[in-house]
Design a protein around this motif. Structure first.
Motif, mmCIF file in Angstrom:
data_model
loop_
_atom_site.group_PDB
_atom_site.id
_atom_site.type_symbol
_atom_site.label_atom_id
_atom_site.label_comp_id
_atom_site.label_asym_id
_atom_site.label_seq_id
_atom_site.Cartn_x
_atom_site.Cartn_y
_atom_site.Cartn_z
ATOM 1 N N GLN A 1 10.702 -24.552 -22.440
ATOM 2 C CA GLN A 1 12.070 -24.060 -22.230
ATOM 3 C C GLN A 1 13.020 -24.892 -23.075
ATOM 4 O OE1 GLN A 1 13.256 -23.572 -18.151
ATOM 5 N NE2 GLN A 1 15.174 -22.598 -18.703
ATOM 6 N N VAL A 2 13.832 -24.219 -23.903
ATOM 7 C CA VAL A 2 14.615 -24.940 -24.899
ATOM 8 C C VAL A 2 15.836 -25.625 -24.320
ATOM 9 C CG1 VAL A 2 13.818 -23.365 -26.700
ATOM 10 C CG2 VAL A 2 16.056 -22.974 -25.624
ATOM 11 N N LEU A 3 16.346 -25.162 -23.155
ATOM 12 C CA LEU A 3 17.535 -25.781 -22.565
ATOM 13 C C LEU A 3 17.765 -25.218 -21.173
ATOM 14 C CD1 LEU A 3 19.860 -27.778 -23.287
ATOM 15 C CD2 LEU A 3 21.227 -25.769 -23.891
ATOM 16 N N ASN A 4 17.990 -26.114 -20.221
ATOM 17 C CA ASN A 4 18.314 -25.702 -18.860
ATOM 18 C C ASN A 4 19.823 -25.594 -18.671
ATOM 19 O OD1 ASN A 4 17.599 -25.473 -15.857
ATOM 20 N ND2 ASN A 4 19.052 -27.177 -15.856
ATOM 21 N N GLU A 5 20.282 -24.531 -18.057
ATOM 22 C CA GLU A 5 21.646 -24.335 -17.570
ATOM 23 C C GLU A 5 22.740 -24.934 -18.474
ATOM 24 O OE1 GLU A 5 22.032 -25.434 -13.455
ATOM 25 O OE2 GLU A 5 20.657 -23.854 -12.809
ATOM 26 N N PRO A 6 22.959 -24.337 -19.644
ATOM 27 C CA PRO A 6 24.080 -24.775 -20.478
ATOM 28 C C PRO A 6 25.412 -24.306 -19.905
ATOM 29 C CG PRO A 6 23.036 -22.844 -21.422
ATOM 30 C CD PRO A 6 22.199 -23.236 -20.236
ATOM 31 N N TYR B 1 14.081 -21.740 -31.742
ATOM 32 C CA TYR B 1 12.989 -20.773 -31.880
ATOM 33 C C TYR B 1 12.226 -20.996 -33.187
ATOM 34 C CZ TYR B 1 10.699 -16.177 -32.036
ATOM 35 O OH TYR B 1 9.773 -15.159 -32.105
ATOM 36 N N GLU B 2 12.968 -21.136 -34.277
ATOM 37 C CA GLU B 2 12.344 -21.288 -35.595
ATOM 38 C C GLU B 2 11.584 -22.598 -35.715
ATOM 39 O OE1 GLU B 2 15.651 -18.719 -38.157
ATOM 40 O OE2 GLU B 2 15.847 -20.896 -37.964
ATOM 41 N N LYS C 1 -1.724 -16.965 -33.689
ATOM 42 C CA LYS C 1 -0.617 -16.277 -33.029
ATOM 43 C C LYS C 1 -0.823 -16.170 -31.523
ATOM 44 C CE LYS C 1 2.008 -11.935 -33.273
ATOM 45 N NZ LYS C 1 2.128 -10.630 -33.962
ATOM 46 N N ALA C 2 -2.036 -15.881 -31.123
ATOM 47 C CA ALA C 2 -2.318 -15.709 -29.701
ATOM 48 C C ALA C 2 -2.234 -17.016 -28.922
ATOM 49 C CB ALA C 2 -3.698 -15.096 -29.513
ATOM 50 N N ASP C 3 -2.252 -18.142 -29.626
ATOM 51 C CA ASP C 3 -2.254 -19.446 -28.971
ATOM 52 C C ASP C 3 -0.889 -20.114 -28.970
ATOM 53 O OD1 ASP C 3 -4.968 -19.159 -28.574
ATOM 54 O OD2 ASP C 3 -5.509 -20.237 -30.403
ATOM 55 N N ARG C 4 0.128 -19.451 -29.493
ATOM 56 C CA ARG C 4 1.442 -20.074 -29.583
ATOM 57 C C ARG C 4 2.111 -20.180 -28.217
ATOM 58 N NH1 ARG C 4 3.902 -17.130 -35.030
ATOM 59 N NH2 ARG C 4 2.367 -18.046 -36.493
ATOM 60 N N LEU C 5 3.042 -21.102 -28.136
ATOM 61 C CA LEU C 5 3.799 -21.300 -26.903
ATOM 62 C C LEU C 5 4.783 -20.157 -26.684
ATOM 63 C CD1 LEU C 5 4.703 -25.078 -27.231
ATOM 64 C CD2 LEU C 5 3.067 -24.071 -25.631
ATOM 65 N N HIS C 6 5.028 -19.856 -25.440
ATOM 66 C CA HIS C 6 6.126 -18.982 -25.090
ATOM 67 C C HIS C 6 7.397 -19.822 -25.050
ATOM 68 C CE1 HIS C 6 3.227 -15.891 -24.371
ATOM 69 N NE2 HIS C 6 2.544 -16.737 -23.645
ATOM 70 N N ILE C 7 8.458 -19.288 -25.592
ATOM 71 C CA ILE C 7 9.721 -20.015 -25.770
ATOM 72 C C ILE C 7 10.734 -19.422 -24.807
ATOM 73 C CG2 ILE C 7 11.486 -20.721 -27.417
ATOM 74 C CD1 ILE C 7 9.393 -20.118 -29.652
ATOM 75 N N GLN C 8 11.252 -20.244 -23.916
ATOM 76 C CA GLN C 8 12.050 -19.726 -22.810
ATOM 77 C C GLN C 8 13.532 -20.048 -22.966
ATOM 78 O OE1 GLN C 8 11.193 -21.196 -18.764
ATOM 79 N NE2 GLN C 8 11.152 -19.068 -18.114
ATOM 80 N N PHE C 9 14.350 -19.061 -22.654
ATOM 81 C CA PHE C 9 15.807 -19.169 -22.687
ATOM 82 C C PHE C 9 16.359 -18.721 -21.337
ATOM 83 C CE2 PHE C 9 14.237 -18.219 -26.887
ATOM 84 C CZ PHE C 9 14.945 -19.069 -27.728
ATOM 85 N N MET C 10 17.573 -19.158 -21.022
ATOM 86 C CA MET C 10 18.228 -18.673 -19.808
ATOM 87 C C MET C 10 18.517 -17.180 -19.935
ATOM 88 S SD MET C 10 18.419 -21.296 -17.777
ATOM 89 C CE MET C 10 19.449 -20.557 -16.506
ATOM 90 N N LYS C 11 18.472 -16.489 -18.815
ATOM 91 C CA LYS C 11 18.675 -15.044 -18.801
ATOM 92 C C LYS C 11 20.107 -14.687 -19.185
ATOM 93 C CE LYS C 11 17.793 -11.154 -15.660
ATOM 94 N NZ LYS C 11 17.281 -10.258 -16.680
ATOM 95 N N PRO C 12 20.333 -13.539 -19.807
ATOM 96 C CA PRO C 12 21.655 -13.205 -20.352
ATOM 97 C C PRO C 12 22.762 -13.099 -19.310
ATOM 98 C CG PRO C 12 19.980 -11.771 -21.274
ATOM 99 C CD PRO C 12 19.331 -12.528 -20.165
ATOM 100 N N GLN C 13 23.970 -13.202 -19.807
ATOM 101 C CA GLN C 13 25.168 -13.047 -18.977
ATOM 102 C C GLN C 13 25.145 -11.693 -18.276
ATOM 103 O OE1 GLN C 13 28.701 -13.716 -21.196
ATOM 104 N NE2 GLN C 13 30.099 -13.312 -19.515
ATOM 105 N N GLY C 14 25.672 -11.678 -17.056
ATOM 106 C CA GLY C 14 25.736 -10.442 -16.297
ATOM 107 C C GLY C 14 24.544 -10.224 -15.394
ATOM 108 N N THR C 15 23.511 -11.058 -15.559
ATOM 109 C CA THR C 15 22.328 -10.918 -14.737
ATOM 110 C C THR C 15 21.949 -12.211 -14.046
ATOM 111 O OG1 THR C 15 21.010 -11.313 -16.719
ATOM 112 C CG2 THR C 15 21.331 -9.029 -16.071
#
Length: 411
Positions: free
Chosen positions: A220-225, A244-245, A258-272
């Motif tokens: 996860q790239v950043l918690n609760e900005p 991401y890059e 490709k199948a072994d790469r990490l999943h990259i997590q971001f906070m869910k979008p505004q409004g949700t």
């Protein structure tokens, strides 16, 4: 949980996320490949390992006091007060005792399959400036915890919870409290973005080259900005795409399939879920990108202050496809939590239904990760999964939410 632009790619990414049973690990010495294993997971059911690497006084009161930190409310100020050498000593004792192998074993035994591990950027000590105050020596303890996750078959998410300069005001979880309007958070600069990016690159390399990390599948790239404003826009434009890059570039340099790469997590979008805007806005791609929704009903002031209203809202919640709820609790609004109707003593039956309603709803998406695993110096178990299990509020099998849920009576 997975964020993609077309339905087909979402389904492909989802399959990669939760049905892989083997991945490749590149050993540190560059020798022949060995297998890395991830548990087959249909729904995420997990807990945060809060206060292991970033201590929050409000739910670790005894530990904080015993460390000599009473009167301070973030790691920075306690380290500064104790002096670096003393602080390093007392933090190592905390790291050694807060989360143990017995905790990870118990997490697995009660039907949980995932842990989210909040860490601070200062775990990579070369990124810390001379005029900053953070404990040193945490990395071996992270290595050990993810090794236990590997041993017991627990999926792990490593979360950059405390960013350089702190990303959110008035929060212990950043490691250094900055106060909005007085001395606001300092993360939103090119220099601090770069330090965070270097941390993410370094952690990516460690995950792919250290054998203890073989069940770590997400970063996860950043918690609760910050929520909204110029800083949130700047972050989406100038930090998220680079994060991401740089993670994917680090993997490409290691020739990670490709199948072994990490999943990259971001906070869910505004409004949700989180008001920092849509993280997809400037990303070069959304492949392997995930969402993290934080859903605390205690902070939803739209809910009428009755038990029925809380259950009804919990049953209505739907975070959407490709989302995990990375933080939630059993708390209710602070104006209600100590009233006869909602106090935790004597209300165990209702809170059991409240847990089940929320968990069932979050499993309409990709699952949930409760905040947090354990507390000390706090009798109120509404934020403390381990203590809530001991109190008989949360069942000893995390997979029973649907069977226990009262939602069929409310929807």
């Amino acid at each position: 949980m997975i964020l993609t632009k077309v339905a087909l790619s979402m389904l492909v990414a989802m399959a990669q996320a939760w049905t892989l049973d083997s991945r490749e690990l590149i050993p540190e010495d560059g020798s022949s490949l060995t297998k890395r294993w991830l548990p087959k997971v249909s729904k995420v059911r997990g807990v945060n390992l809060g206060s292991q690497f970033i201590i929050e006084e409000w739910f670790a009161k005894d530990s904080w006091k015993n460390m000599g930190c009473y009167g301070w409310y973030d790691e920075w100020n306690c380290v500064k007060a104790l002096g670096q050498a003393k602080a390093d000593e007392v933090w190592k004792n905390h790291w050694n005792t807060w989360i143990t192998e017995a905790d990870i074993k118990q997490i697995k035994e009660i039907g949980l399959n995932t842990v989210r591990i909040p860490v601070g950027f200062w775990m990579r000590e070369s990124l810390v400036y001379a005029n900053e105050y953070y404990p040193r020596g945490g990395l071996p303890y992270l290595d050990r915890i993810v090794g236990w996750c590997k041993k017991y078959g627990v999926y792990a998410i490593i979360d950059l919870h405390g960013a350089p300069g702190s990303q959110s005001p008035n929060e212990e979880f950043t490691g250094h409290i900055y106060y909005q309007g007085v001395n606001p958070p300092q993360f939103y600069t090119s220099a601090n973005y770069e330090r965070a990016l270097k941390f993410l690159e370094w952690m990516t390399n460690r995950i792919h080259t250290n054998g203890n990390y073989t069940t770590v599948g997400m970063l996860q790239v950043l918690n609760e900005p910050v929520r909204g404003g110029v800083n949130a826009t700047d972050m989406r434009k100038n930090f998220y795409p680079k994060a991401y890059e740089r993670i994917q570039a680090a993997e490409a340099k290691l020739n990670i399939a490709k199948a072994d790469r990490l999943h990259i997590q971001f906070m869910k979008p505004q409004g949700t879920s989180w008001g920092s805007g849509d993280p997809r806005e400037f990303l070069p791609s959304t492949e392997m990108a995930f969402f993290d929704a934080h859903r605390y009903l205690s902070f939803d002031n739209r809910i009428e202050g009755t038990k029925k209203a809380y259950i009804t809202q919990a049953c209505k919640d739907n975070m959407g496809t490709n989302v995990t709820v990375g933080e939630w609790s059993l708390s209710v609004n602070s104006t209600l939590k100590n009233t006869p109707e909602f106090k935790y003593q004597g209300q165990e039956t209702w809170y059991r239904a409240y847990w089940a309603a929320q968990a069932e709803s979050f499993e309409r998406s990709n699952g949930w990760i409760f905040w947090t695993w354990k507390c000390d110096g706090v009798e109120d178990w509404r934020w403390c999964y381990k203590q809530a299990v001991e109190a008989g509020v949360i069942p000893k099998d995390a997979g029973t939410a649907a069977a226990l849920s009262p939602c069929s009576r409310y929807t």
